[in-house]
Design a protein around this motif. Structure first.
Motif, PDB file in Angstrom:
ATOM      1  N   UNK A  43      19.349   3.002  37.195  1.00  0.00           N
ATOM      2  CA  UNK A  43      19.161   2.558  35.821  1.00  0.00           C
ATOM      3  C   UNK A  43      17.725   2.888  35.437  1.00  0.00           C
ATOM      4  N   UNK A  44      17.571   3.720  34.417  1.00  0.00           N
ATOM      5  CA  UNK A  44      16.220   4.105  34.012  1.00  0.00           C
ATOM      6  C   UNK A  44      15.742   3.216  32.880  1.00  0.00           C
ATOM      7  N   UNK A  45      14.437   3.092  32.815  1.00  0.00           N
ATOM      8  CA  UNK A  45      13.765   2.286  31.800  1.00  0.00           C
ATOM      9  C   UNK A  45      12.860   3.236  31.034  1.00  0.00           C
ATOM     10  N   UNK A  46      13.101   3.376  29.724  1.00  0.00           N
ATOM     11  CA  UNK A  46      12.317   4.312  28.917  1.00  0.00           C
ATOM     12  C   UNK A  46      10.838   3.972  28.863  1.00  0.00           C
ATOM     13  N   UNK A  47      10.474   2.754  29.248  1.00  0.00           N
ATOM     14  CA  UNK A  47       9.073   2.343  29.227  1.00  0.00           C
ATOM     15  C   UNK A  47       8.416   2.372  30.606  1.00  0.00           C
ATOM     16  N   UNK A  48       9.207   2.554  31.657  1.00  0.00           N
ATOM     17  CA  UNK A  48       8.676   2.513  33.021  1.00  0.00           C
ATOM     18  C   UNK A  48       9.180   3.721  33.796  1.00  0.00           C
ATOM     19  N   UNK A  49       8.300   4.679  34.026  1.00  0.00           N
ATOM     20  CA  UNK A  49       8.666   5.884  34.761  1.00  0.00           C
ATOM     21  C   UNK A  49       8.187   5.814  36.206  1.00  0.00           C
ATOM     22  N   UNK A  50       8.003   4.609  36.720  1.00  0.00           N
ATOM     23  CA  UNK A  50       7.476   4.424  38.059  1.00  0.00           C
ATOM     24  C   UNK A  50       8.438   4.962  39.111  1.00  0.00           C
ATOM     25  N   UNK A  51       7.973   5.979  39.837  1.00  0.00           N
ATOM     26  CA  UNK A  51       8.772   6.527  40.912  1.00  0.00           C
ATOM     27  C   UNK A  51       9.002   5.532  42.027  1.00  0.00           C
ATOM     28  N   UNK A  52       8.014   4.657  42.267  1.00  0.00           N
ATOM     29  CA  UNK A  52       8.176   3.631  43.303  1.00  0.00           C
ATOM     30  C   UNK A  52       9.305   2.672  42.928  1.00  0.00           C
ATOM     31  N   UNK A  53       9.415   2.349  41.633  1.00  0.00           N
ATOM     32  CA  UNK A  53      10.499   1.469  41.176  1.00  0.00           C
ATOM     33  C   UNK A  53      11.847   2.157  41.380  1.00  0.00           C
ATOM     34  N   UNK A  54      11.899   3.452  41.080  1.00  0.00           N
ATOM     35  CA  UNK A  54      13.138   4.208  41.257  1.00  0.00           C
ATOM     36  C   UNK A  54      13.514   4.264  42.741  1.00  0.00           C
ATOM     37  N   UNK A  55      12.552   4.542  43.605  1.00  0.00           N
ATOM     38  CA  UNK A  55      12.815   4.586  45.045  1.00  0.00           C
ATOM     39  C   UNK A  55      13.347   3.237  45.529  1.00  0.00           C
ATOM     40  N   UNK A  56      12.738   2.152  45.060  1.00  0.00           N
ATOM     41  CA  UNK A  56      13.194   0.812  45.450  1.00  0.00           C
ATOM     42  C   UNK A  56      14.616   0.564  44.965  1.00  0.00           C
ATOM     43  N   UNK A  57      14.888   0.959  43.740  1.00  0.00           N
ATOM     44  CA  UNK A  57      16.221   0.763  43.175  1.00  0.00           C
ATOM     45  C   UNK A  57      17.275   1.526  43.989  1.00  0.00           C
ATOM     46  N   UNK A  58      16.887   2.699  44.495  1.00  0.00           N
ATOM     47  CA  UNK A  58      17.802   3.500  45.306  1.00  0.00           C
ATOM     48  C   UNK A  58      17.817   3.068  46.771  1.00  0.00           C
ATOM     49  N   UNK A  59      16.904   2.166  47.149  1.00  0.00           N
ATOM     50  CA  UNK A  59      16.815   1.717  48.538  1.00  0.00           C
ATOM     51  C   UNK A  59      16.268   2.794  49.451  1.00  0.00           C
ATOM     52  N   UNK A  60      15.406   3.650  48.897  1.00  0.00           N
ATOM     53  CA  UNK A  60      14.854   4.767  49.663  1.00  0.00           C
ATOM     54  C   UNK A  60      13.362   4.593  49.902  1.00  0.00           C
ATOM     55  N   UNK A  61      12.867   5.252  50.935  1.00  0.00           N
ATOM     56  CA  UNK A  61      11.448   5.300  51.258  1.00  0.00           C
ATOM     57  C   UNK A  61      10.740   6.083  50.152  1.00  0.00           C
ATOM     58  N   UNK A  62       9.718   5.503  49.485  1.00  0.00           N
ATOM     59  CA  UNK A  62       9.031   6.236  48.419  1.00  0.00           C
ATOM     60  C   UNK A  62       8.401   7.546  48.886  1.00  0.00           C
ATOM     61  N   UNK A  63       8.136   7.678  50.183  1.00  0.00           N
ATOM     62  CA  UNK A  63       7.580   8.933  50.701  1.00  0.00           C
ATOM     63  C   UNK A  63       8.631  10.044  50.718  1.00  0.00           C
ATOM     64  N   UNK A  64       9.902   9.662  50.621  1.00  0.00           N
ATOM     65  CA  UNK A  64      11.011  10.607  50.677  1.00  0.00           C
ATOM     66  C   UNK A  64      11.499  10.999  49.271  1.00  0.00           C
ATOM     67  N   UNK A  65      11.028  10.279  48.253  1.00  0.00           N
ATOM     68  CA  UNK A  65      11.418  10.544  46.867  1.00  0.00           C
ATOM     69  C   UNK A  65      10.254  11.276  46.202  1.00  0.00           C
ATOM     70  N   UNK A  66      10.513  12.494  45.736  1.00  0.00           N
ATOM     71  CA  UNK A  66       9.460  13.354  45.195  1.00  0.00           C
ATOM     72  C   UNK A  66       9.523  13.436  43.679  1.00  0.00           C
ATOM     73  N   UNK A  67       8.331  13.382  43.062  1.00  0.00           N
ATOM     74  CA  UNK A  67       8.245  13.580  41.617  1.00  0.00           C
ATOM     75  C   UNK A  67       7.801  15.006  41.359  1.00  0.00           C
ATOM     76  N   UNK A  68       8.141  15.490  40.178  1.00  0.00           N
ATOM     77  CA  UNK A  68       7.811  16.847  39.782  1.00  0.00           C
ATOM     78  C   UNK A  68       6.753  16.800  38.693  1.00  0.00           C
ATOM     79  N   UNK A  69       5.631  17.433  38.959  1.00  0.00           N
ATOM     80  CA  UNK A  69       4.520  17.484  38.007  1.00  0.00           C
ATOM     81  C   UNK A  69       4.269  18.939  37.633  1.00  0.00           C
ATOM     82  N   UNK A  70       4.036  19.177  36.354  1.00  0.00           N
ATOM     83  CA  UNK A  70       3.794  20.542  35.900  1.00  0.00           C
ATOM     84  C   UNK A  70       2.324  20.656  35.512  1.00  0.00           C
TER      85      UNK A  70
END
Length: 162
Positions: free
Chosen positions: A27-54
């Protein structure tokens, strides 16, 4: 039964290349793009979830950088890894016109064109990593070697130390 996920450019390109991936939704939140929150929501290690920066060089060349969601990009290290003099973050207003993706849904796969890509060396610590699936609320899990090969990416230490 869960609703089927509509295919994104990233998913179509991986399938065309014969690269296996697993879809994860959150579930995404248009006001919170925190990758750590997404990793937690997925139950994954934040070191294993990668963000893409241009990023962009002073000459206007774009470089895509993928790093763990709870780390910060080291622009000097990324520039060195990409073989350019310097890099700065691409202005947010230029993200969609440049990549075809929106903030919070930017994937290194399926952009408008293939840009030079650098993936943080920590990807090699895992059998699989997660990247954006090309829209908010969607992550794709795949083998890092497959992602590196598909993007023609370099692997390098591109996060800030400390």
């Amino acid at each position: 039964m869960a609703a089927a996920v509509k295919k994104t450019n990233a998913m179509r390109e991986l399938e065309r290349a014969g690269i296996a991936y697993t879809v994860h939704t959150y579930v995404h939140d248009d006001d919170d793009f925190s990758g750590a929150r997404i990793a937690a929501q997925l139950g994954e290690d934040p070191d294993q979830v990668f963000k893409t920066l241009v990023t962009v060089s002073p000459e206007g060349a774009h470089v895509v950088c993928c790093i763990p969601v709870d780390h910060e990009l080291d622009l000097k290290r990324a520039a060195k890894a990409a073989g350019v003099k310097a890099l700065s973050m691409l202005p947010l207003r230029a993200l969609t016109p440049t990549t075809g993706y929106v903030r919070g849904g930017c994937s290194p796969v399926g952009m408008k064109k293939l840009f030079p890509t650098v993936i943080d060396e920590t990807c090699q610590l895992f059998d699989t990593i997660m990247i954006s699936g090309g829209k908010r609320g969607l992550q794709l899990e795949l083998e890092p070697d497959a992602l590196v090969a598909f993007c023609g990416a370099r692997i390098a230490a591109i996060t800030q130390e400390g």
